[in-house]
Design an enzyme around this catalytic site. Sequence first.
Site, PDB file in Angstrom:
ATOM      1  N   GLU A 109       0.840  -1.210   0.000  1.00 23.24           N
ATOM      2  CA  GLU A 109       0.000   0.000   0.000  1.00 23.24           C
ATOM      3  C   GLU A 109       0.871   1.254   0.000  1.00 23.24           C
ATOM      4  O   GLU A 109       0.587   2.222  -0.707  1.00 23.24           O
ATOM      5  CB  GLU A 109      -0.947  -0.018   1.212  1.00 23.24           C
ATOM      6  CG  GLU A 109      -2.034  -1.073   1.044  1.00 23.24           C
ATOM      7  CD  GLU A 109      -2.900  -1.225   2.284  1.00 23.24           C
ATOM      8  OE1 GLU A 109      -2.334  -1.384   3.381  1.00 23.24           O
ATOM      9  OE2 GLU A 109      -4.131  -1.181   2.154  1.00 23.24           O
ATOM     10  N   GLU A 129      -3.673  -9.749   3.627  1.00 27.13           N
ATOM     11  CA  GLU A 129      -4.460  -9.468   4.835  1.00 27.13           C
ATOM     12  C   GLU A 129      -5.548 -10.497   5.106  1.00 27.13           C
ATOM     13  O   GLU A 129      -5.840 -10.818   6.256  1.00 27.13           O
ATOM     14  CB  GLU A 129      -5.105  -8.076   4.740  1.00 27.13           C
ATOM     15  CG  GLU A 129      -4.128  -6.918   4.881  1.00 27.13           C
ATOM     16  CD  GLU A 129      -3.463  -6.499   3.577  1.00 27.13           C
ATOM     17  OE1 GLU A 129      -3.510  -7.265   2.597  1.00 27.13           O
ATOM     18  OE2 GLU A 129      -2.896  -5.395   3.545  1.00 27.13           O
TER      19      GLU A 129
END
Length: 710
Positions: A109, A129
Amino acid sequence: MSELVSLTRQGEIGVITINNPPVNALSPGVPEGLVASIDAAEKDPEIKAIVVIGGGRTFIAGADIREFGKIVAGERPRLSLNPSLNRIEDCTKPVVMAIHGTAFGGGLETAMAGHYRVAVASAQVGQPEVKLGIIPGAGGTQRLPRLAGVGKAVDMCAFGEPIDAKAALAAGIIDKIIDGDLLTGAVEFAKNVAGKLAFKTRERNEKLQDAAGNTAIFALAREQARKTRRGQLAPLAAIDAVEAATRLSFDDGINREAEIFRVCLYSTQSKSLIHAFFGERTVAKIPDIPKETKLYDIKRAAIIGAGTMGGGIAMNYANAGIPVIIKETEQAALDRGMATIRKNYENSVKKGRFSQAVMDQRMALITPQLTYDGFDQADIIVEAVFEGMALKKQIFAEIDKIAKPTCILASNTSTLDIDEIASATQRPHMVIGHHFFSPANVMKLLEIVRGKATSKEVIATSMNLAKTLKKVGVLAGNCRGFIGNRMIHCYGREAVFLVEEGAAPEQVDGAIYEFGLAMGPLAMGDLAGLDVGWRIRKEFKHLEKPGVRTAKMADALAELGRYGQKTGKGWYLYDANRNPKPDPEVTALIEKVSKENGIQRHAISHEEIIERTIYALVNEGARILEEGIALRAVDIDIVYLNGYGFPAWRGGPMFYADTVGLPHVLAKIEEFEKKHGSDLWAPAPLLKKLAEAGKTFESWDKEKEAAAGA
Ligand code: NAD
């Protein structure tokens, strides 16, 4: 600037280095340091472009997972990474992210908030995740589809598998692969883009557009997630978040992602998966065995028995590059064993898991024979013959005479007393249980059974060997069935009782499958062979308490030669492809057995099936814990996740009980005790103690750890 992030200059390029060893996790201080460095670099008139790189062995490997637990527990507020990433993206000078090692989760990210990304060929990127029950929470589901397209983003965010630099380049996630030194290559790249217009990822909408194509992608991904991530919420949530990127503005998409992230973060599934993640590391710690305990070198192995287990165990050694001898009593059995090994390897080559050359190397490491030749050179001998005490003792007496003094003598027994086996040797300190799970070349669990005389060096070597063999080693004390099988006995017993009381086999299996296990208990019996349990029950018949109910139906099937899949019928009828079908003959037999034993058949609820079977595991687990057979509750959970197909998103049986609430579990067990008797259902004293004190198994583990450290 913080110590975690530093800014230096190479000519007109500002170099921002993240130094948060070991993996540059995004701990508090790192995002702030990044922003401060970007601010400083932007202000510096000498700097024309910026490189961000990780110090040490990797770029930002991801978020600091312990932070999630602290946020959920209310110990720390959740600070969003988004403002920091937006700040990087808004930088008026081009920012080049230079990636080596891994850029996972928050790492990717962060990388996507730069204007360009370069990477070494060995680098990996991913949004894993979902494996912790959450979704990317800092724009991953919004920026990734803008770089890689919707299909690739859905794939990476919903299924969590990483990709390598080459695939990332093809997908548009990175812009260049750097050969040679990363920093040099990244600085060169930065010089070329200095002064040029830098594209913000959040403004790149061209890959989001195809509405019809996107609808098909989301539908397919949801179908796949329901199938391959059965019962899990996070993969579907991740798909929803990527879908938001295609429907909303970037800022609204980020808000939607944050909402979905929050729901996932506070979910029981996420807590369970994080428990399982740390659990795998915790089980390696054995309080009375210091880290510096001497290890034996395991360079050569030998195995006795080339049956179902011996063959699989031999493959584990060969896969790890350790030469292994495998001994049988008869040529035919040896040939059969070797043929199975060959077939397993051939299947892997066919599926593209490794090349023919790798298979040939592995096969060459396995030496089949009928004698004990070469056993005197072995560093470990693993016995995997039939399950019978007399035979095992005979084998251990034989190998005791041949093996060198430093050779570890391991038994793969699933139920028998390790101390009695060890008593057949002159070196009980070298004897240990290595309980592999079937199929041994696939299942990740290795239960390591400590006898009363087993030396610390032998235990430490076994735990280390588990890692070499790519297994999860869990230490167990010596008792009938150790951790896993002692508990499964109670679970299987209840499954059969439920059938005798009125449930259909497919109803029992269906409920457990829906709960999330890979397979129901009766189907599992058919797979393992109903004759196995039948023989064990006969061997231990003398230990049965008169008047205590036993599972009659299991014996009734075995007595008819219905051993399960291997005979084409067991609890179910199997076709040539081993597809199960309910069998009217079994239905009739169940009714007959119920009647003969005076059992009133009645409708059984889904809830009762789950509670009777799973709480039977929990109750026995609590006894195992209290007796010290398992070191911690989490060790039991790791056994069940890796050896019995218990779903990781439920955390394991003990953690599941914590999430249900121990007072509720205890109340149910007390209800079953009233109905089915104390012999089967007396609550374990530890369970009672914890439930009454408002505690959990997890808190018990923590208290024990604190006491040991004090
Ligand atoms: P199996 O019947 O498939 O294989 C046993 C093999 O041992 C046979 O091939 C037999 O010929 C050979 N053998 C017997 N005596 C021998 C001797 N003196 N020397 C050399 N070879 C000899 O049995 P299995 O399922 O592989 O089980 C082996 C052991 O592993 C048992 O102790 C069992 O309890 C344990 N175990 C089995 C499983 C399972 O799911 N099958 C799982 C974990 C542990």
